[in-house]
Each structure stands twice: as structure tokens, then as C-alpha cells.
Design a protein around this motif. Structure first.
Motif, PDB file in Angstrom:
ATOM      1  N   ILE A 292       6.659  -7.905  10.233  1.00  0.00           N
ATOM      2  CA  ILE A 292       6.294  -6.625   9.629  1.00  0.00           C
ATOM      3  C   ILE A 292       7.566  -5.838   9.316  1.00  0.00           C
ATOM      4  CG2 ILE A 292       4.916  -4.548   9.854  1.00  0.00           C
ATOM      5  CD1 ILE A 292       3.311  -7.166   9.900  1.00  0.00           C
ATOM      6  N   PHE A 293       7.833  -5.667   8.033  1.00  0.00           N
ATOM      7  CA  PHE A 293       9.049  -5.005   7.539  1.00  0.00           C
ATOM      8  C   PHE A 293       8.847  -3.495   7.506  1.00  0.00           C
ATOM      9  CE2 PHE A 293      11.713  -4.276   3.481  1.00  0.00           C
ATOM     10  CZ  PHE A 293      12.896  -4.165   4.190  1.00  0.00           C
ATOM     11  N   ASN A 294       9.790  -2.772   8.101  1.00  0.00           N
ATOM     12  CA  ASN A 294       9.715  -1.306   8.172  1.00  0.00           C
ATOM     13  C   ASN A 294      10.194  -0.685   6.868  1.00  0.00           C
ATOM     14  OD1 ASN A 294      10.035   1.427   8.656  1.00  0.00           O
ATOM     15  ND2 ASN A 294      11.107   1.184  10.597  1.00  0.00           N
ATOM     16  N   THR A 295       9.277  -0.057   6.137  1.00  0.00           N
ATOM     17  CA  THR A 295       9.625   0.574   4.855  1.00  0.00           C
ATOM     18  C   THR A 295       9.316   2.072   4.881  1.00  0.00           C
ATOM     19  OG1 THR A 295       7.442   0.000   3.950  1.00  0.00           O
ATOM     20  CG2 THR A 295       9.233  -1.560   3.556  1.00  0.00           C
ATOM     21  N   MET A 296       9.689   2.731   5.970  1.00  0.00           N
ATOM     22  CA  MET A 296       9.450   4.163   6.133  1.00  0.00           C
ATOM     23  C   MET A 296       9.985   4.968   4.936  1.00  0.00           C
ATOM     24  SD  MET A 296      10.770   6.559   9.297  1.00  0.00           S
ATOM     25  CE  MET A 296      10.155   5.371  10.481  1.00  0.00           C
ATOM     26  N   ILE A 297       9.279   6.025   4.595  1.00  0.00           N
ATOM     27  CA  ILE A 297       9.581   6.813   3.403  1.00  0.00           C
ATOM     28  C   ILE A 297       9.860   8.261   3.799  1.00  0.00           C
ATOM     29  CG2 ILE A 297       8.608   7.608   1.191  1.00  0.00           C
ATOM     30  CD1 ILE A 297       6.620   5.111   1.644  1.00  0.00           C
TER      31      ILE A 297
ATOM     32  N   GLY B 239       0.817  -1.212   0.000  1.00  0.00           N
ATOM     33  CA  GLY B 239       0.000   0.000   0.000  1.00  0.00           C
ATOM     34  C   GLY B 239       0.849   1.260   0.000  1.00  0.00           C
ATOM     35  N   GLU B 240       2.084   1.140  -0.509  1.00  0.00           N
ATOM     36  CA  GLU B 240       3.023   2.259  -0.418  1.00  0.00           C
ATOM     37  C   GLU B 240       2.491   3.524  -1.086  1.00  0.00           C
ATOM     38  OE1 GLU B 240       7.022   3.083  -2.679  1.00  0.00           O
ATOM     39  OE2 GLU B 240       7.469   1.884  -0.906  1.00  0.00           O
ATOM     40  N   HIS B 241       1.957   3.380  -2.293  1.00  0.00           N
ATOM     41  CA  HIS B 241       1.479   4.573  -2.992  1.00  0.00           C
ATOM     42  C   HIS B 241       0.312   5.228  -2.271  1.00  0.00           C
ATOM     43  CE1 HIS B 241       3.412   3.657  -7.180  1.00  0.00           C
ATOM     44  NE2 HIS B 241       4.271   4.075  -6.282  1.00  0.00           N
ATOM     45  N   LYS B 242      -0.563   4.412  -1.678  1.00  0.00           N
ATOM     46  CA  LYS B 242      -1.678   4.975  -0.916  1.00  0.00           C
ATOM     47  C   LYS B 242      -1.172   5.750   0.293  1.00  0.00           C
ATOM     48  CE  LYS B 242      -5.114   1.491  -2.248  1.00  0.00           C
ATOM     49  NZ  LYS B 242      -6.018   0.406  -1.762  1.00  0.00           N
ATOM     50  N   THR B 243      -0.150   5.202   0.936  1.00  0.00           N
ATOM     51  CA  THR B 243       0.439   5.863   2.099  1.00  0.00           C
ATOM     52  C   THR B 243       1.086   7.184   1.700  1.00  0.00           C
ATOM     53  OG1 THR B 243       0.863   3.723   3.137  1.00  0.00           O
ATOM     54  CG2 THR B 243       2.089   5.611   3.981  1.00  0.00           C
ATOM     55  N   ILE B 244       1.861   7.147   0.615  1.00  0.00           N
ATOM     56  CA  ILE B 244       2.507   8.358   0.126  1.00  0.00           C
ATOM     57  C   ILE B 244       1.461   9.408  -0.236  1.00  0.00           C
ATOM     58  CG2 ILE B 244       3.876   9.335  -1.758  1.00  0.00           C
ATOM     59  CD1 ILE B 244       5.423   6.692  -1.849  1.00  0.00           C
ATOM     60  N   LEU B 245       0.435   8.984  -0.975  1.00  0.00           N
ATOM     61  CA  LEU B 245      -0.591   9.930  -1.426  1.00  0.00           C
ATOM     62  C   LEU B 245      -1.345  10.539  -0.260  1.00  0.00           C
ATOM     63  CD1 LEU B 245      -1.952   8.131  -4.595  1.00  0.00           C
ATOM     64  CD2 LEU B 245      -0.938  10.426  -4.503  1.00  0.00           C
ATOM     65  N   SER B 246      -1.642   9.736   0.745  1.00  0.00           N
ATOM     66  CA  SER B 246      -2.350  10.265   1.909  1.00  0.00           C
ATOM     67  C   SER B 246      -1.568  11.404   2.541  1.00  0.00           C
ATOM     68  CB  SER B 246      -2.582   9.146   2.928  1.00  0.00           C
ATOM     69  OG  SER B 246      -3.242   9.637   4.073  1.00  0.00           O
ATOM     70  N   ALA B 247      -0.260  11.200   2.690  1.00  0.00           N
ATOM     71  CA  ALA B 247       0.585  12.238   3.290  1.00  0.00           C
ATOM     72  C   ALA B 247       0.713  13.448   2.365  1.00  0.00           C
ATOM     73  CB  ALA B 247       1.968  11.669   3.603  1.00  0.00           C
ATOM     74  N   LEU B 248       0.929  13.197   1.071  1.00  0.00           N
ATOM     75  CA  LEU B 248       1.123  14.300   0.127  1.00  0.00           C
ATOM     76  C   LEU B 248      -0.131  15.143  -0.027  1.00  0.00           C
ATOM     77  CD1 LEU B 248       3.128  12.633  -2.793  1.00  0.00           C
ATOM     78  CD2 LEU B 248       4.020  14.035  -0.933  1.00  0.00           C
ATOM     79  N   LEU B 249      -1.261  14.482  -0.247  1.00  0.00           N
ATOM     80  CA  LEU B 249      -2.486  15.205  -0.586  1.00  0.00           C
ATOM     81  C   LEU B 249      -3.134  15.878   0.613  1.00  0.00           C
ATOM     82  CD1 LEU B 249      -4.133  12.694  -3.100  1.00  0.00           C
ATOM     83  CD2 LEU B 249      -2.495  14.521  -3.556  1.00  0.00           C
TER      84      LEU B 249
END
Length: 291
Positions: A279-284, A26-36
Motif C-alpha cells: 500500500i503506497f502512501n500518497t497523502m495530499i 480514488g484520489e479525486h474522491k478522497t480530495i472531494l470528500s475532504a473539500l466538500l
């Protein structure tokens, strides 16, 4: 550019793993939530203030999941201001995905898109050769800085294309996540079928500081369940493992000892365990560089 060209960044095998990773993380959803919601609304208002037109450049734009939404936000912020968009992407398959997303959005169809089927470095060479240094208000590099040969040259060139009050957005893996721990430990062993050079946020920020560039960093928490990666009989687990390690043949190309070390590190220092799941930490990190 004519579309007879072949993919220059991703082949179909890598695209398959890329899509599966995005689906599971769900990386793109996570990024978009923060960006938008938090990062871009205020930045766009400041960036576009009193401008009669707005120009956007997307570099390594992939399937357009993030770029389509950020461009739509810019359009809604300035509904009466004409926008142009240049998209640079080396994969035919991902570019077609991007075009399909635009076809579903009536408002975005009003924006002229110029498609450049090539790498960001080839685009840089082409622009310099033609002497056509178009300037942009917003340039976005979403998870693509790992694929360029020279980090400094790339950032310096594209930063030079920013208009007054423009923004260069660089989205990368954070230096404070499990992915960074894994790659720093085993970068030499990974075959780099996808990523060519590991460049987390600290590497990008170090260069920005060396050049005296003004920037802001926004950390975006994210993680992914990689429990299946520890089951060699799981096809989906292998797909994830190959994407995470940048290696299309994880079990064939690495020795049993190295494989065991990677899996142990993934579990012990790169992830947390909860309810029997790893659960792998993939912080952006989203880094906004000012003109």
C-alpha cells in the motif's frame, strides 16, 4: 481559444496512465470528500459574503472531476449570486471530459464557462499582453503546480488576481508521504514525461512563507494498492509504475540496477504491507492561500 491547438501538457499516452491511477487510487474522491465536507463550505461562506457576483478560475483543471464539484458547491452556497468560470487546461481530451461533466449537470449549465486550451503560463502571458487582469474570488490549482517552469512567478501572479477576501487553493502531494520519498531519491533518474518538477507541499509552503502570505494547510490521507507494480508481466502494474515515476518507458529507459532500487524503495520506505498487499502512501495537502 480555437480548439485546433494540440495538447500542451498531456499526450494521450499519459492521459491513459493518469486515468488508471485515478481509478485505482480514488484520489479525486478522497480530495472531494475532504473539500466538500470539511474544508470549503466555511471558506466559501466567508469568501462570498455580501458579494454581488463570484468569479472562479481553474488552472490545469484536467477532466474537471474536482472543479465541477467545487463550483457546484459554490453555486449551492450562493444560489442567487451569478458566477462566471474560466478554465485553463492544456489537454483537448481532458477538456472534453470536463465539458461532458457539465453537460450532465443542469445547474452548472447556467454558469458561463470560458475555455482556455493552453498551459497556465501561456494564459498568464496572454492575460498580461491583453492587459485584461480579471480578478477572481476563487482560484484552484489541483495537482498542477509540478508542470510550471517557475513556481514563485506562478503563485505570485495568480495570487495577485484574487479579489478582496478571495482564496487560492493549491492541492499538491504532501511532503510526508511515500511519493515524496521516492521522488527526492530518484528525481534525476526519472524522465519526467508527465511531472516536470517535483514540488511537494513543503516547497509550496516555503515560498508562501518567504512572501509573507497567509495560508492554511489541510492534510488529506490517501493511499493506493501498488502490489501489481512488482509484477513486470502485469500491464496494469506497469501503467501504475510509469505514472508514479513520471516515466512512460520504465522498463526500457532505466538500467536494471536503478529499476531494482526504485522497486525496493517503493516497497520498503514508501509503502506498508498488509495482507500480502503493498500500500503506497500518497497523502495530499490542500493549501488555502488568502488574498
Amino acid at each position: 481559444m480555437a480548439e485546433e491547438a494540440q495538447t500542451t501538457c498531456y499526450d494521450s499516452s499519459w492521459v491513459k496512465r493518469f486515468h488508471y491511477f485515478l481509478q485505482q487510487s480514488g484520489e479525486h474522491k478522497t480530495i472531494l470528500s475532504a473539500l466538500l465536507l470539511n474544508i470549503l463550505p466555511g471558506e466559501f461562506k466567508r469568501m462570498g459574503l455580501d458579494k454581488s457576483s463570484l468569479d472562479v478560475l481553474g488552472l490545469g483543471s484536467g477532466g474537471g472531476d474536482v472543479e465541477v464539484q467545487t463550483i457546484a458547491l459554490l453555486q449551492s452556497t450562493f444560489p442567487d449570486v451569478p458566477i462566471t468560470t474560466d478554465i485553463v487546461e492544456g489537454s483537448i481530451e481532458l477538456t472534453n471530459n470536463f465539458k461532458a461533466l457539465i453537460a450532465k449537470n443542469t445547474n452548472l449549465q447556467k454558469i458561463p464557462f470560458a475555455w482556455h486550451l493552453m498551459s497556465s503560463e501561456d494564459y498568464e502571458k496572454q492575460v498580461k499582453a491583453q492587459g485584461d487582469l480579471k480578478k477572481y474570488d476563487f482560484i484552484q490549482m489541483v495537482q498542477m503546480i509540478y508542470y510550471v517552469d517557475n513556481l514563485g512567478d506562478t503563485i505570485t501572479f495568480y495570487h495577485s488576481l484574487l479579489k478582496n477576501n478571495g482564496r487560492l487553493m493549491i492541492v499538491v502531494i504532501s511532503s510526508h508521504c511515500g511519493w515524496d520519498t521516492l521522488w527526492k531519491t530518484y528525481e534525476k533518474e526519472f524522465s519526467k514525461d508527465g511531472v516536470t518538477k517535483w514540488r511537494p507541499s513543503a516547497v509550496v509552503i516555503a515560498y508562501l512563507k518567504s512572501q509573507g502570505l497567509k495560508y492554511e494547510e489541510h492534510v488529506i490521507p490517501n493511499d493506493i494498492d501498488i502490489t501489481e507494480c512488482f509484477d513486470p508481466s502485469s500491464e496494469n502494474g506497469v501503467l501504475l509504475l510509469e505514472f508514479i515515476t513520471g516515466n512512460l518507458n520504465f522498463y526500457q529507459s532505466l538500467t536494471p540496477e536503478i529499476r531494482a532500487g526504485i522497486l525496493d524503495l517503493l516497497r520498503s520506505k514508501c509503502s506498508t504491507e498488509k495482507d500480502g498487499k503493498v500500500i503506497f502512501n500518497t497523502m495530499i495537502s490542500c493549501i488555502l492561500v488568502y488574498a
